[in-house]
Write a protein that holds these residues in place. Structure first.
Motif, PDB file in Angstrom:
ATOM      1  N   ARG A  45      45.474  51.169  30.130  1.00  0.00           N
ATOM      2  CA  ARG A  45      44.931  49.803  30.234  1.00  0.00           C
ATOM      3  C   ARG A  45      43.452  49.881  30.611  1.00  0.00           C
ATOM      4  NH1 ARG A  45      49.313  48.948  28.094  1.00  0.00           N
ATOM      5  NH2 ARG A  45      50.895  47.503  28.876  1.00  0.00           N
ATOM      6  N   ALA A  46      42.679  48.929  30.078  1.00  0.00           N
ATOM      7  CA  ALA A  46      41.239  48.869  30.375  1.00  0.00           C
ATOM      8  C   ALA A  46      40.999  48.023  31.624  1.00  0.00           C
ATOM      9  CB  ALA A  46      40.511  48.243  29.188  1.00  0.00           C
ATOM     10  N   SER A  48      37.504  46.672  34.003  1.00  0.00           N
ATOM     11  CA  SER A  48      36.083  46.688  34.349  1.00  0.00           C
ATOM     12  C   SER A  48      35.963  47.294  35.736  1.00  0.00           C
ATOM     13  CB  SER A  48      35.528  45.265  34.424  1.00  0.00           C
ATOM     14  OG  SER A  48      35.781  44.586  33.232  1.00  0.00           O
ATOM     15  N   LEU A  60      39.586  45.577  40.251  1.00  0.00           N
ATOM     16  CA  LEU A  60      40.246  44.331  40.656  1.00  0.00           C
ATOM     17  C   LEU A  60      41.161  43.919  39.513  1.00  0.00           C
ATOM     18  CD1 LEU A  60      38.762  41.142  42.214  1.00  0.00           C
ATOM     19  CD2 LEU A  60      39.983  40.971  40.059  1.00  0.00           C
ATOM     20  N   GLY A  65      51.715  42.350  34.341  1.00  0.00           N
ATOM     21  CA  GLY A  65      52.636  43.068  33.461  1.00  0.00           C
ATOM     22  C   GLY A  65      52.824  44.492  33.931  1.00  0.00           C
ATOM     23  N   GLY A  67      51.301  47.520  33.313  1.00  0.00           N
ATOM     24  CA  GLY A  67      50.193  48.365  33.770  1.00  0.00           C
ATOM     25  C   GLY A  67      49.699  47.963  35.144  1.00  0.00           C
ATOM     26  N   THR A  68      49.539  46.655  35.343  1.00  0.00           N
ATOM     27  CA  THR A  68      48.981  46.199  36.619  1.00  0.00           C
ATOM     28  C   THR A  68      50.013  46.286  37.748  1.00  0.00           C
ATOM     29  OG1 THR A  68      49.404  43.954  35.834  1.00  0.00           O
ATOM     30  CG2 THR A  68      47.154  44.748  35.682  1.00  0.00           C
ATOM     31  N   THR A 204      38.709  42.157  24.451  1.00  0.00           N
ATOM     32  CA  THR A 204      39.591  42.371  23.308  1.00  0.00           C
ATOM     33  C   THR A 204      40.636  43.413  23.696  1.00  0.00           C
ATOM     34  OG1 THR A 204      37.562  42.161  22.036  1.00  0.00           O
ATOM     35  CG2 THR A 204      39.477  42.914  20.830  1.00  0.00           C
TER      36      THR A 204
END
Ligand SMILES: Cc1cc2nc3c(=O)[nH]c(=O)nc-3n(C[C@H](O)[C@H](O)[C@H](O)COP(=O)(O)OP(=O)(O)OC[C@H]3O[C@@H](n4cnc5c(N)ncnc54)[C@H](O)[C@@H]3O)c2cc1C
Ligand code: FES
Length: 250
Positions: A45-46, A48, A60, A65, A67-68, A204
């Protein structure tokens, strides 16, 4: 992993020791995170980078879902796989310039590192922070912050773009930066790109994060060319994009 703090409703900041990435990081760049020895989630997962200083960096995220949720469960001392820094971030600050930064939802992640960098470069950053409700807002302790909420529970009652529209009528910054959900970025482009140089960070969906899968195309203005959000972005000058793909008319 050094520590995880819950900072708002379903919102966490996790801090990692990673001097190599932290020292090379610029605001708006991102990392791809996966979990060693685990195929769940299958794709990285990306995220920032929220803040970074020498030895450490922090992310942050909203727990929404697979990944988080997994990221929020990483224990102190545990190792994750982190690929980065990736992509092109926001343009460098110039001394004494006035920059307004609009953030919404998990796009708020970029605010602390932008604040840190603007102070280093002696630029004046003003943060406009929009959320659905007050309990989703993270207090970053950034001095010049104006809040908006969809339900009016904190600050201006309405969207962050509506709030800034009133301000822009009075005074204009040198640049506008924005990071948030696509609906917010569409409004930012509609309202501001014709009057102030505007840079947006597009989230995206990304599978590889480094230009290999070709899965994150973004159409350029006045041509049939596409750029890749992961390699050429995620930050683009709004005027360089064909915003028709998101229903924005020029
Ligand atoms: C360049 C880039 C930077 C990013 N930076 C961040 C960041 O700093 N922090 C962050 O939290 N995310 C960020 N994202 C999104 C992140 O990569 C994940 O997609 C997101 O966190 C959900 O991952 P997940 O595996 O938990 O959810 P998934 O299992 O992939 O999705 C579960 C469900 O949640 C929905 N969903 C996904 N994201 C959100 C959201 N933000 N709010 C509400 N619902 C959502 C999905 O549509 C899906 O229905 C970024 C994405 C990109 C491309
Ligand atoms: S995410 Fe694979 S090319 Fe952009």
């Amino acid at each position: 992993m050094l520590e995880t703090r819950q900072v708002a409703k379903e919102t966490f900041i996790t801090k990692f020791s990673s001097p190599t990435i932290a020292r090379a990081m610029a605001p708006g760049q991102f990392v791809m995170v996966s979990f060693p020895g685990s195929m769940d989630p299958l794709l990285p997962r990306a995220y920032s980078v929220c803040d970074a200083d020498g030895e450490w960096l922090s992310l942050l995220y909203f727990r929404v879902g697979k990944g988080t949720t997994r990221l929020s469960q990483v224990r102190t001392g545990e190792t994750v796989t982190m690929n980065g820094p990736l992509g092109r971030g926001f343009p460098q600050f110039r001394p004494r310039e006035n920059v307004w930064c609009l953030v919404g939802g998990s796009g708020a992640a970029v605010a602390p590192i932008l604040d840190r960098e603007s102070r280093k470069e002696k630029a004046a950053l003003r943060l406009f922070y929009g959320a659905r409700t007050a309990d989703q807002i993270v207090d970053f302790g950034i001095e010049r912050t104006d809040y908006s909420t969809d339900d009016g529970s904190k600050g201006y009652h309405g969207t962050v773009v509506e709030m800034v529209k009133h301000e822009v009528a009075e005074t204009k910054p040198d640049r506008i930066l924005a990071c948030g959900p696509m609906a917010m970025l569409k409004q930012v482009c509609d309202e501001f790109m014709a009057v102030v140089p505007t840079f947006i960070s597009v989230e995206t969906p990304m599978a590889c994060g480094n230009g290999l899968c070709q899965g994150c195309p973004v159409k350029m203005a006045n041509s049939n060319d596409y750029m890749l959000a992961c390699k050429d972005g995620p930050v683009f000058e709004a005027a360089s994009l064909d915003l028709g793909q998101w229903g924005v008319s020029r």
